[in-house]
Design an enzyme around this catalytic site. Structure first.
Site, PDB file in Angstrom:
ATOM      1  N   VAL A 611      -1.009   6.308   2.190  1.00  0.00           N
ATOM      2  CA  VAL A 611      -1.158   5.126   1.624  1.00  0.00           C
ATOM      3  C   VAL A 611      -0.019   4.305   1.672  1.00  0.00           C
ATOM      4  CG1 VAL A 611      -2.234   3.620  -0.403  1.00  0.00           C
ATOM      5  CG2 VAL A 611      -3.258   6.199   0.168  1.00  0.00           C
ATOM      6  N   ALA A 613       2.183   3.329   3.894  1.00  0.00           N
ATOM      7  CA  ALA A 613       3.328   3.859   4.735  1.00  0.00           C
ATOM      8  C   ALA A 613       4.505   4.462   3.761  1.00  0.00           C
ATOM      9  CB  ALA A 613       3.795   2.557   5.504  1.00  0.00           C
ATOM     10  N   LEU A 615       6.014   2.993   1.261  1.00  0.00           N
ATOM     11  CA  LEU A 615       5.689   2.702  -0.126  1.00  0.00           C
ATOM     12  C   LEU A 615       5.580   3.699  -1.154  1.00  0.00           C
ATOM     13  CD1 LEU A 615       3.858  -0.881   0.026  1.00  0.00           C
ATOM     14  CD2 LEU A 615       6.308  -0.451   0.034  1.00  0.00           C
ATOM     15  N   ASP A 680     -10.415   2.711   7.213  1.00  0.00           N
ATOM     16  CA  ASP A 680      -9.334   3.339   7.002  1.00  0.00           C
ATOM     17  C   ASP A 680      -8.534   2.913   5.490  1.00  0.00           C
ATOM     18  OD1 ASP A 680      -6.448   4.489   8.104  1.00  0.00           O
ATOM     19  OD2 ASP A 680      -5.806   2.550   7.543  1.00  0.00           O
ATOM     20  N   LYS A 684      -8.066   5.193   1.930  1.00  0.00           N
ATOM     21  CA  LYS A 684      -7.055   4.932   1.270  1.00  0.00           C
ATOM     22  C   LYS A 684      -7.137   4.755  -0.137  1.00  0.00           C
ATOM     23  CE  LYS A 684      -3.999   3.153   4.964  1.00  0.00           C
ATOM     24  NZ  LYS A 684      -3.373   1.884   5.549  1.00  0.00           N
ATOM     25  N   GLY A 798       3.783  -0.266  10.640  1.00  0.00           N
ATOM     26  CA  GLY A 798       5.164  -0.212  11.560  1.00  0.00           C
ATOM     27  C   GLY A 798       5.585   0.916  11.521  1.00  0.00           C
TER      28      GLY A 798
END
Length: 816
Positions: A611, A613, A615, A680, A684, A798
């Site tokens: 969840v 990336a 963070l 997706d 999450k 990313g």
């Protein structure tokens, strides 16, 4: 008087014997020397093999003896260049091998090799080498007297492991010293004689013992044991590459380490010189300038708590238990008496305070005899049901911590158990002497290498902690991760004390595995292309079979089959770092099982990048719940892909073109539908709800898709065609929001035990309104943050960012 002993590798060749001569010549400048030598390296094993072959009726023993004879004659030619010296020793050598051949022929004819005959057979190795070495000194003009150890050391008649009769030995050594007046004796190690003059041996490794017996009898100023390593080490270098020399050590510590398998020193060696207070040096024939190890009465205090680690393999535990033992005196005495009658040595004892059971450690080879004698001794109690039959456990080993300093430091056992526990090493039994000099643990033999390395790292290597990584999925994110690992390794070693080694890299086609030291992260792409294929199950078995300490499995895929490998790895205390969402968003039962396995086996299951990336979303949620806060509501934009798409779509260009741009810039999965259909994001929010304590399933998450159904049919090319077909639909969604001054955001929300995802129109002033680019944002409304939420915001997509999040999880797992 100085006593110097040289082992088999030190006298294995004429070149090595030349080194021995140089060392002894230097020692003679400081006083007389008694020199004890072993057989030429490998000779004793060859003689035993020849004897056993002869007893079995295998006439290859003759070839073995011819090879040994040729080897000794060649050594004589190299050591004694003078023809006269050769002419003196060669007939003697030939005569000895003639005797040896006759002895072996007798064994062949009888088909029997008794302990007494075996002792005589083995004695030739030291007799031959010592005469050769004495002749080599004499050929160089150094007066040397050959001393027959059988005339110096008296033993009983227990062939193979004879016991020394000290008083008679003392008199015989003193008598020889008075008569010879020599400044250099050369004596064979390992051998002695009983009262009848029959040759006996002192046990394998007994040449050290010979030297210690002579040193004690002579009142030597020092004993030097010369071998092929520079002293005693903190651990077996064959198991621990970073083992370091021990400069000084007490007799008691040396005895403990040698008893528990330290190969440099034969355990009985320490006792004779310890009683006389004679210092003992362990030195390296091939590096004589090295300090080595000094064994002494009172070494200076060690800076470390533990002096060394050692182990004994091929161990079995014998468990005797039953209610009939409780409160009844004499059970232990009967057990030990029965084992003693069968000449079974007990190496470890432990008993529970309930008196319901007693456990002893013995050699695995003694198990059948032990079962027979113990079950016979307690036959009546077993028949009456008061005792269970003796229950053996095999395939075990002892790992021991040794150090005089341990008695002054509380918490050593705790560090031992914690280090082993974190690496999945199960302890079957524990023993500690009253001196607190030794803590012994019984573990599975297969875990010895890992356990020794873990403990060496814990007690001797404060600098680095080695962490072994197995990386699955070196694609876009995985490739970035490997690049980050390569660049950051010096920092991790210097600042965090972590030595991260990538042991394996695998994709769906190949698996690259390192044998030693970790893979080269500069060349892995080329190396991987040449590597063989390995299935996921085979990769899991590889990780388990390698059994490396501080192992972490890193899954940088979206493969459901990969998630299926987490459970067996966690059950072996292999930490799992998952970028893959499948496991954490699978069935709730599976999610709970994985979390429970991580707790049960004292390891980590981390999935922060599932969840947001990199963070700290899951970490923050965990901090809230662990500290007692209750999450009442969550609202979030959790798809960097969808946020990028809706932030860049304004109707001026087709929706399909914006989605294609997101794919080209690496924000989507290879199949963009996986991002745009909302599944997706649903995964999450499901994960967050579960981490908040809600037992939800995927079917409980409402998913209001904004995509027309036809967009989900066919392949990716068809998907883009349908996006173009439905451009009016997407333009209408935008216009409806823009007409009210709002923006489109794909929002995940959780409240009152319910979770949902869908496209929403966000008004100005809302926290989600100004969310730009590929950013994610999560709002936590809790008992502590009821009105003004706790906000986590930042880039949520990313490859580089996601890789950094996986990297952060690896660091968390490594610092367990």
């Amino acid at each position: 008087m100085q006593v110097l002993k040289f082992g088999g590798t030190s006298v294995a060749s004429a070149e090595n014997i030349g080194k021995v001569i140089a060392i002894v010549t230097s020692a003679l400048a400081h006083g007389p020397v008694a020199l004890v030598v072993s057989a030429l390296g490998g000779t004793t094993d060859a003689l035993i093999g020849a004897g056993r072959a002869a007893a079995a009726g295998d006439d290859t023993f003759r070839q073995t003896l011819r090879q040994l004879e040729a080897r000794h004659l060649t050594a004589a030619e190299s050591l004694l260049p003078d023809f006269g010296a050769q002419a003196e020793i060669q007939p003697w050598l030939t005569a000895q091998f003639t005797e040896l051949a006759l002895l072996a022929d007798g064994i062949f004819a009888l088909g029997e090799l008794s302990p007494r005959t075996l002792d005589r057979l083995m004695s030739y190795g030291e007799l031959l080498s010592s005469r050769l070495v004495a002749a080599a000194f004499q050929a160089r003009g150094i007066a040397a007297t050959w001393a027959d150890s059988r005339q110096l050391i008296r033993t009983n008649s227990r062939f193979g492991t004879a016991q020394v009769e000290e008083e008679i030995t003392q008199r015989q050594v003193a008598s020889f010293q008075q008569e010879s007046k020599a400044s250099l004796w050369v004596a064979p190690g390992f051998i002695a004689a009983d009262a009848a003059g029959h040759t006996t041996t002192l046990g394998r490794g007994g040449s050290d013992y010979t030297a210690a017996i002579l040193a004690a009898a002579l009142g030597a100023e020092k004993l030097e044991i010369w071998t092929d390593v520079s002293g005693m080490l903190t651990a077996d270098p064959r198991l621990v590459r970073s083992a370091r020399p021990i400069a000084r050590i007490s007799y008691e510590e040396a005895m403990e380490l040698s008893h528990f398998g330290a190969k440099v020193l034969y355990a009985p060696t320490v006792q004779p010189v310890r009683r006389r207070g004679i210092p003992m040096w362990i030195k390296n024939t091939f590096a004589p300038a090295d300090y080595g190890t000094l064994v002494e009465v009172a070494p200076p205090p060690s800076l470390g708590v533990v002096r060394g680690l050692s182990s004994i393999g091929h161990l079995a535990l014998l468990n005797l238990e039953g209610s009939g033992m409780v409160g009844v005196p004499g059970f232990s005495a009967r057990l030990f008496a029965a084992l003693a009658r069968a000449r079974i040595n007990v190496v470890l004892i432990t008993q529970s305070s309930s008196e319901h059971s007693i456990c002893v450690g013995v050699s695995e080879g003694d198990v059948p005899a032990a079962q027979e004698v113990v079950n016979e001794e307690f036959a009546a109690e077993i028949a009456a049901g008061r005792l269970e039959p003796l229950r053996p456990e095999t395939g075990l080993a002892i790992v021991a911590l040794v150090g005089d300093n341990m008695r002054n430091h509380p918490g050593i056992s705790g560090r031992l158990f914690s280090a082993l526990g974190h690496n999945g090493v199960n302890i079957r039994a524990i023993a500690q002497g009253a001196s607190e000099r030794n803590i012994s643990t019984v573990i599975q033999a297969d875990d010895v290498r890992k356990a020794i390395n873990v403990l060496h790292e814990e007690f001797f290597e404060a600098t680095y902690k080695q962490v072994n990584l197995f990386i699955l999925g070196p694609g876009n994110v995985g490739g970035k991760l490997l690049g980050q690992l390569a660049r950051q390794q010096p920092y991790l070693r210097d600042k965090l004390g972590l030595d991260l080694r990538v042991v394996a890299i695998a994709n769906s086609r190949h698996c690259l595995v390192s044998d030693e030291g970790g893979l080269d992260l500069r060349t892995w792409p080329e190396d991987l292309d040449k590597a063989p294929r390995l299935s996921l199950e085979e990769l899991t078995q590889l990780i388990i079979s390698k059994n490396l300490r501080n192992s972490i499995f890193v899954d940088v895929t979206a493969n459901p089959a990969a998630a299926g490998q987490y459970a067996p790895l966690l059950a072996k205390s292999v930490a799992v770092v998952a970028c893959n969402k499948i496991a954490a968003s699978g069935t709730y039962a599976s999610y709970r099982q994985l979390k429970q396995l991580a707790r049960d086996f004292n390891t980590k299951y981390l999935f922060e990048t599932n969840v947001g990336a990199a963070l700290p979303v899951i970490g923050t949620l965990g901090d809230l719940t662990r500290s007692g806060d209750v999450v009442r509501r969550m609202q979030a934009v959790l798809s960097g892909t969808l946020n990028f798409v809706f932030n860049n779509y304004d109707g001026s260009r087709p929706f399909a073109e914006v989605v294609r741009q997101a794919q080209e810039e690496g924000y989507t999965e290879p199949d963009p539908r996986l991002d745009l259909n909302g599944s997706d994001v649903a995964r999450k929010i499901l994960i967050l709800a579960r981490e908040a304590g809600q037992p939800l399933e995927m079917s409980d998450v409402a998913n209001e898709s904004f995509l027309p159904a036809s967009c989900l049919d066919g392949d990716v090319a068809a998907f883009y065609e349908q996006l173009a077909v439905h451009e009016p639909h997407f333009r209408a969604l935008f216009d409806a929001a823009a007409g009210q001054g709002k923006r489109l955001k794909f929002v995940a929300q959780y409240a009152d035990g319910q979770a949902a995802v869908g496209l929403q129109q966000i008004a100005p002033g809302h926290d989600l309104y100004e969310l730009r680019g590929k950013d994610n944002l999560v709002l936590f409304y809790t008992d502590r943050y009821p009105e003004q939420p706790l906000v986590v915001k930042g880039a949520g997509a990313g490859a580089e960012v996601t890789a950094s999040g996986v990297f952060a999880d690896i660091i968390r797992a490594a610092r367990l």
